[in-house]
Design a protein around this motif. Structure first.
Motif, short mmCIF file in Angstrom:
data_model
loop_
_atom_site.label_atom_id
_atom_site.label_comp_id
_atom_site.label_asym_id
_atom_site.label_seq_id
_atom_site.Cartn_x
_atom_site.Cartn_y
_atom_site.Cartn_z
N ILE A 52 -38.88 51.43 9.07
CA ILE A 52 -39.87 50.23 9.96
C ILE A 52 -40.59 51.47 9.84
CG2 ILE A 52 -39.81 49.07 11.84
CD1 ILE A 52 -36.93 48.84 12.18
N TYR A 57 -40.71 55.00 13.44
CA TYR A 57 -40.18 54.16 14.07
C TYR A 57 -38.34 55.10 14.46
CZ TYR A 57 -36.02 51.74 15.22
OH TYR A 57 -34.14 51.11 16.08
N THR A 139 -39.19 37.39 16.27
CA THR A 139 -39.82 38.03 17.12
C THR A 139 -41.18 37.72 16.68
OG1 THR A 139 -38.67 39.85 16.34
CG2 THR A 139 -40.47 40.60 16.65
N LYS A 165 -37.93 37.24 21.47
CA LYS A 165 -37.88 39.15 20.82
C LYS A 165 -39.22 39.30 21.06
CE LYS A 165 -36.59 42.72 19.06
NZ LYS A 165 -35.82 43.91 18.67
N LYS A 167 -42.76 41.59 20.95
CA LYS A 167 -43.34 42.84 20.55
C LYS A 167 -44.06 43.01 21.56
CE LYS A 167 -40.35 44.73 17.96
NZ LYS A 167 -39.58 45.51 17.61
N ASP A 196 -38.96 43.76 23.62
CA ASP A 196 -39.06 45.24 23.08
C ASP A 196 -40.64 46.08 22.66
OD1 ASP A 196 -37.74 47.07 21.67
OD2 ASP A 196 -38.05 46.12 19.35
N GLU A 222 -35.52 45.59 25.71
CA GLU A 222 -35.17 46.87 24.26
C GLU A 222 -36.18 47.84 25.17
OE1 GLU A 222 -34.43 44.74 21.05
OE2 GLU A 222 -34.11 46.45 20.14
N ASP A 247 -31.70 50.82 21.99
CA ASP A 247 -32.06 50.40 20.12
C ASP A 247 -32.50 52.46 20.35
OD1 ASP A 247 -32.27 49.95 17.86
OD2 ASP A 247 -34.38 48.90 18.43
N GLU A 248 -33.50 52.33 19.70
CA GLU A 248 -33.38 53.90 19.13
C GLU A 248 -32.68 54.87 19.97
OE1 GLU A 248 -35.80 51.19 19.87
OE2 GLU A 248 -37.75 51.80 18.57
N LYS A 271 -27.18 48.28 15.45
CA LYS A 271 -27.85 48.08 14.23
C LYS A 271 -26.75 48.95 13.04
CE LYS A 271 -32.36 47.41 15.38
NZ LYS A 271 -33.65 48.54 15.47
N THR A 299 -31.20 44.84 13.54
CA THR A 299 -32.07 44.46 12.36
C THR A 299 -33.13 46.23 12.14
OG1 THR A 299 -33.11 43.21 10.42
CG2 THR A 299 -33.98 43.05 12.83
N LEU A 301 -35.14 45.17 9.94
CA LEU A 301 -35.74 45.00 8.66
C LEU A 301 -35.42 44.55 7.44
CD1 LEU A 301 -38.95 44.48 10.82
CD2 LEU A 301 -37.49 42.79 11.20
N GLU A 325 -30.20 39.22 15.91
CA GLU A 325 -31.59 39.24 15.07
C GLU A 325 -31.91 38.85 13.69
OE1 GLU A 325 -34.05 42.48 17.57
OE2 GLU A 325 -32.84 43.91 16.07
N PHE A 327 -33.19 38.16 10.91
CA PHE A 327 -33.55 36.87 11.41
C PHE A 327 -34.58 37.50 9.54
CE2 PHE A 327 -36.14 39.54 13.30
CZ PHE A 327 -37.47 39.82 13.04
C1 MUC Z 1 -36.56 46.71 16.63
O1 MUC Z 1 -37.17 48.08 17.25
O2 MUC Z 1 -35.73 46.26 17.33
C2 MUC Z 1 -36.14 44.41 15.02
C3 MUC Z 1 -36.47 43.36 15.21
C4 MUC Z 1 -38.53 43.14 14.65
O3 MUC Z 1 -38.63 42.73 14.73
O4 MUC Z 1 -38.28 44.73 14.89
C5 MUC Z 1 -36.82 45.64 14.96
C6 MUC Z 1 -37.16 46.77 14.90
#
Ligand code: MUC
Ligand code: MG
Length: 382
Positions: A52, A57, A139, A165, A167, A196, A222, A247-248, A271, A299, A301, A325, A327
């Motif tokens: 990403i 990311y 998102t 979600k 951002k 997130d 998140e 997540d990360e 993931k 995801t 993405l 997620e 999507f």
């Molecule tokens: C993330 O950080 O989760 C997952 C959905 C989205 O929109 O970005 C990703 C990355």
């Protein structure tokens, strides 16, 4: 004995339907690495690895994934028994450190090939599906509150999504909370609101932020803090009523174990790519389950290829308390599958097998492919 004959990979660049504004980057396109494995009996398997926002990311980019697959993973797998995916995973883990997304992309194609040879859905290789669909969040990340509200209302009316979600993390905390409040009020009760932060908050920001989010009725935050701040995540998890999701910070079973031991999350965003593959993602789910941590199908993405593989895996896990997620195919301006994945009734449906249950559209593949190396293109479409 069927063997791994040839592994090809290529980058595809596809525009997004709108700018996707994340704390660390704004995406206007996504770049996927598609992996195609040909086996000695003529059977094939498909996989995908996506990162990403370039390297903003994490520590893999489309270019590094391509190089890892082509220059390091393919040479060490060629000629190995095709049906022994566990053996291939060990070989990859020995030959290539890190590079989780690249290894996951190849592993996916090996599972897909095995499932196709057996005439089974990929989920059957993991013991069988316990669900045929799962809730799917969308998102909201246009960067503008009014645009996000309009987008969410359309998606609710279409019965596509009722979990969102948001951002955040590009503005200061006060403005972020105002943004979430505006969306929450416009959408009303009964709609799930999560955020997130993508590591953008300091501990001090997070104390204010989680308190504000709790007050307005958001469900989950998140990765509010840096991926390396396990102590901070544990402190927030202990002190917040709102769920804290990693997540990360979560790259495979070893991280899962460390986070679980320190109780540094209420929920894991699992993931496949970040876990280092389908098998390791399944292990992350098992650790979460054993530790009483909720799971969420996350995801990177991915296009329909990676999304289909994730759907098969998450169809097999006992619990998926926070849904998914998955999507991303809907975030892109075009579809690269011959038959798209089905989204309806606020859920995403697991494609029927064999394998991951989807096929590429060869014309789209040719159109979006970054390079024009005909040999790989031929392999990817045959
Ligand atoms: C993330 O950080 O989760 C997952 C959905 C989205 O929109 O970005 C990703 C990355
Ligand atoms: Mg995230």
């Amino acid at each position: 004995m069927v063997t791994i004959d040839r592994i090809d990979a290529a980058i595809l660049d596809i525009p997004t339907i709108r700018g996707h504004v994340l704390a660390m980057a704004t995406m206007r396109q996504q770049s996927f690495v598609l992996v195609h494995v040909r086996f000695s009996d003529g059977s094939t398997g498909l996989g995908e690895g996506a990162s990403i926002g370039g390297l903003s990311y994490g520590n893999e980019s489309p270019e590094s994934i391509l190089s890892a697959v082509r220059d390091f993973i393919a040479p060490c797998l060629n000629g190995l028994p095709a049906d022994n995916v566990n053996g291939a995973i060990l070989r990859m883990e020995k030959a290539v450190k890190g590079n989780f997304i690249a290894r996951a992309a190849v592993e996916m194609a090996l599972w897909d090939g095995l499932a196709r040879r057996r005439g089974l859905p990929l989920a059957d290789l993991f013991g069988g599906a316990v669900r045929t669909s799962m809730p799917v969040a969308w998102t909201l990340a246009s960067g503008v509150s009014s645009t996000d509200i309009e987008e969410a209302k359309e998606l609710i009316a279409a019965a596509r999504h009722n979990i969102f979600k948001l951002k955040i993390g590009t503005r200061n905390v006060r403005d972020d909370i105002a943004h979430v409040t505006a969306i929450r009020q416009a959408l009303g009760d009964g709609i799930g609101i999560r955020v997130d932060v993508n590591q953008a908050w300091s501990m001090h920001d997070a104390r204010w932020g989680t308190a504000g989010l709790e007050e307005l009725g958001a469900e989950l935050v998140e990765q509010p803090l840096s991926a390396s701040d396990t102590a901070g995540m544990a402190e927030l998890t202990a002190s917040s009523r709102i769920a804290i999701m990693a997540d990360e910070a979560l790259n495979g079973p070893v991280d899962a174990q460390a986070l679980a031991c320190r109780r540094a999350a209420d929920v894991f965003a699992v993931k496949v790519a970040q876990s280092g593959g389908l098998k390791r993602a399944r292990e992350v789910c098992a650790i979460a389950d054993a530790a009483g941590i909720g799971t969420y199908a996350g995801t990177m993405l991915e296009s329909g290829v990676g999304t289909a593989a994730s759907l098969h895996l998450f169809a097999t896990v006992d619990k998926l308390q926070w849904g998914s997620e998955l999507f991303a195919p809907l975030l892109f301006a075009d579809e690269i599958l011959a038959e798209p994945i089905r989204y309806s009734d606020f859920a995403v449906h697991v494609p029927d097998g064999p394998g991951i249950g989807v096929e590429l559209d060869p014309d789209k593949l040719a159109h979006y492919r970054r390079d024009s190396r005909k040999s790989s293109l031929h392999a990817l479409t045959n």
